[in-house]
Scaffold this motif. Structure first.
Motif, mmCIF file in Angstrom:
data_model
loop_
_atom_site.group_PDB
_atom_site.id
_atom_site.type_symbol
_atom_site.label_atom_id
_atom_site.label_comp_id
_atom_site.label_asym_id
_atom_site.label_seq_id
_atom_site.Cartn_x
_atom_site.Cartn_y
_atom_site.Cartn_z
ATOM 1 N N GLU A 178 0.831 -1.209 0.000
ATOM 2 C CA GLU A 178 0.000 0.000 0.000
ATOM 3 C C GLU A 178 0.863 1.256 0.000
ATOM 4 O O GLU A 178 0.538 2.248 -0.658
ATOM 5 C CB GLU A 178 -0.936 0.014 1.217
ATOM 6 N N ALA A 199 1.023 4.222 -2.668
ATOM 7 C CA ALA A 199 0.830 5.609 -2.222
ATOM 8 C C ALA A 199 1.902 6.512 -2.826
ATOM 9 O O ALA A 199 1.632 7.664 -3.178
ATOM 10 C CB ALA A 199 0.870 5.675 -0.691
ATOM 11 N N THR A 224 1.250 9.666 -5.144
ATOM 12 C CA THR A 224 1.828 10.970 -4.789
ATOM 13 C C THR A 224 2.483 11.590 -6.024
ATOM 14 O O THR A 224 2.272 12.761 -6.330
ATOM 15 C CB THR A 224 2.877 10.813 -3.675
ATOM 16 N N LEU A 241 10.757 8.611 7.071
ATOM 17 C CA LEU A 241 9.742 9.203 7.950
ATOM 18 C C LEU A 241 10.164 9.178 9.416
ATOM 19 O O LEU A 241 10.002 10.171 10.122
ATOM 20 C CB LEU A 241 8.421 8.451 7.811
ATOM 21 N N ARG A 270 11.034 14.764 12.600
ATOM 22 C CA ARG A 270 9.844 14.941 13.418
ATOM 23 C C ARG A 270 8.610 15.043 12.546
ATOM 24 O O ARG A 270 8.647 15.635 11.481
ATOM 25 C CB ARG A 270 9.982 16.196 14.275
ATOM 26 N N THR A 272 7.168 18.864 7.961
ATOM 27 C CA THR A 272 7.743 17.705 7.281
ATOM 28 C C THR A 272 6.639 16.718 6.924
ATOM 29 O O THR A 272 5.508 16.821 7.427
ATOM 30 C CB THR A 272 8.743 16.991 8.213
ATOM 31 N N PRO A 273 6.944 15.721 6.061
ATOM 32 C CA PRO A 273 5.978 14.639 5.847
ATOM 33 C C PRO A 273 5.616 13.937 7.151
ATOM 34 O O PRO A 273 4.469 13.532 7.351
ATOM 35 C CB PRO A 273 6.710 13.694 4.893
ATOM 36 N N THR A 274 6.597 13.815 8.053
ATOM 37 C CA THR A 274 6.320 13.146 9.337
ATOM 38 C C THR A 274 5.296 13.918 10.155
ATOM 39 O O THR A 274 4.307 13.344 10.636
ATOM 40 C CB THR A 274 7.626 12.989 10.155
ATOM 41 N N LEU A 332 1.845 13.589 8.589
ATOM 42 C CA LEU A 332 1.161 12.312 8.826
ATOM 43 C C LEU A 332 0.636 12.246 10.255
ATOM 44 O O LEU A 332 -0.473 11.773 10.506
ATOM 45 C CB LEU A 332 2.128 11.162 8.532
ATOM 46 N N GLY A 362 4.052 19.155 -1.742
ATOM 47 C CA GLY A 362 4.747 17.867 -1.780
ATOM 48 C C GLY A 362 4.499 17.017 -0.548
ATOM 49 O O GLY A 362 3.951 15.912 -0.648
ATOM 50 N N ALA A 417 0.720 16.049 -0.205
ATOM 51 C CA ALA A 417 0.264 14.940 -1.057
ATOM 52 C C ALA A 417 0.786 13.614 -0.526
ATOM 53 O O ALA A 417 0.045 12.626 -0.420
ATOM 54 C CB ALA A 417 0.727 15.151 -2.499
ATOM 55 N N LEU A 418 2.062 13.585 -0.156
ATOM 56 C CA LEU A 418 2.661 12.329 0.325
ATOM 57 C C LEU A 418 1.976 11.840 1.590
ATOM 58 O O LEU A 418 1.572 10.670 1.688
ATOM 59 C CB LEU A 418 4.163 12.516 0.569
ATOM 60 N N GLU A 477 -1.555 10.498 0.973
ATOM 61 C CA GLU A 477 -1.545 9.173 0.342
ATOM 62 C C GLU A 477 -1.116 8.100 1.333
ATOM 63 O O GLU A 477 -1.658 6.992 1.327
ATOM 64 C CB GLU A 477 -0.608 9.159 -0.878
ATOM 65 N N LEU A 478 -0.143 8.422 2.174
ATOM 66 C CA LEU A 478 0.319 7.443 3.163
ATOM 67 C C LEU A 478 -0.775 7.155 4.189
ATOM 68 O O LEU A 478 -0.963 6.002 4.607
ATOM 69 C CB LEU A 478 1.586 7.946 3.863
ATOM 70 N N ALA A 531 -3.096 4.894 2.603
ATOM 71 C CA ALA A 531 -2.472 3.568 2.483
ATOM 72 C C ALA A 531 -2.629 2.787 3.786
ATOM 73 O O ALA A 531 -2.836 1.569 3.769
ATOM 74 C CB ALA A 531 -0.997 3.714 2.111
ATOM 75 N N THR A 591 4.378 2.786 9.845
ATOM 76 C CA THR A 591 4.812 3.685 8.786
ATOM 77 C C THR A 591 5.725 4.765 9.344
ATOM 78 O O THR A 591 6.740 5.127 8.730
ATOM 79 C CB THR A 591 3.590 4.325 8.093
#
Lengths: 191, 191
Positions: A154, A158, A162, A187, A191, B81-83, B86, B147, B150-151, B154-155, B158, B184
């Motif tokens: 998954e 993703a 993206t 990830l 942080r 950040t992406p972290t 999420l 960026g 979107a990531l 999607e995560l 997922a 994740t």
């Protein structure tokens, strides 16, 4: 020889459909129109494609078959973590991106057609669900447990979505997917 | 009063459709059948639902509206950040899971109906694509760049699909999603 003739008929159908859809839109074109332009009978059309939608996703179907035929490189260490699973999927995923975009103009026209039509968006999204199952299947065959396999499959998908959602040039889909994968694998580090 | 009557009519249509689909299958039931059982006219049906498929996804539509109305808790540090994205989506995603499964029997019947029907699987997968866009929109409104937004969206999706693919009891969808999120967010820490 027969096999080659069949392959050419299938290719003619795909090309005829793409031209007709681009010119008239998906809804205004019938299976009979496509068969006529491809110089085959309706019976031949339905030998290769279950319905009119399916011919739009001929490339996706090839990609799904490609995934099913892959074998993952198994990490030398015994670790079967989500991280090693996602790393193992990376080359497969990038080959998928390359195959999807091997004809950049075809890919652009395809995406325009799909994104502009509700039913086609649904069929497309459903194909991607099948892709997730196949990616997970590769991991199961490679010795990962069901949990990490499902998660990594998954997450790989993703990363593809993206990349796709940023509407890159077809030539950049693969590198955008790789970039998303890299961020995903980092990830836990930020942080 | 009128509003309450309308809401009741809508609920009657949803309940009538669920019963009829469970008894006869999706294809064998017409909009007229549903309207008759719900004691409304066809016009009323189409006031609430664009087509027969849409009534199957009434709950998903509510969930999409729920997402649109959410506001993310912004992390105190300036990190986008992406972290952190999420992590910010986690409570929204878990509320979505809770809402989806708030009627466990209804959720079970819904999933059985959708999984057993190609077109419904497509519509379902397309709804989830909209969910990804909405989750990404929340992050954009919270100050994340396109960026990472979107990531992370999607995560998050997922993780939901990972939980769903293991076919948990409805009561466990939320905790299975949380579990996938935890794994994740730890990806970079293991090999």
């Amino acid at each position: 020889l027969i096999e080659r003739k069949q392959l050419r008929a299938r290719q003619r159908i795909i090309a005829a459909a793409a031209e007709l859809f681009a010119d008239h839109g998906f809804d205004a074109v019938s299976v009979s129109d496509i068969a006529e332009r491809a110089e085959v009978g309706r019976t031949t059309f339905f030998r290769y494609f279950g319905d009119k939608q399916e011919v739009v996703f001929a490339r996706e179907q090839e990609v799904l078959d490609l995934i099913a035929g892959e074998h993952l490189e198994i990490p030398r260490s015994g670790d079967r973590t989500p991280t090693s699973a996602l790393r193992a999927l990376e080359p497969v995923l990038l080959r998928v991106c390359d195959r999807m975009t091997s004809s950049p103009d075809g890919y652009r026209a395809h995406m325009q057609l799909v994104d502009g039509h509700g039913e086609l968006r649904g069929r497309d999204a459903a194909k991607m669900r099948v892709a997730a199952e196949r990616l997970s299947g590769l991991l199961l065959a490679g010795g990962w447990d069901a949990g990490p396999a499902a998660l990594a499959a998954e997450l790989a998908l993703a990363c593809y979505w993206t990349a796709r959602s940023t509407n890159p040039d077809p030539e950049d889909l693969s590198s955008a997917t790789r970039n998303a994968l890299r961020h995903t694998l980092e990830l836990g580090k930020s942080r």
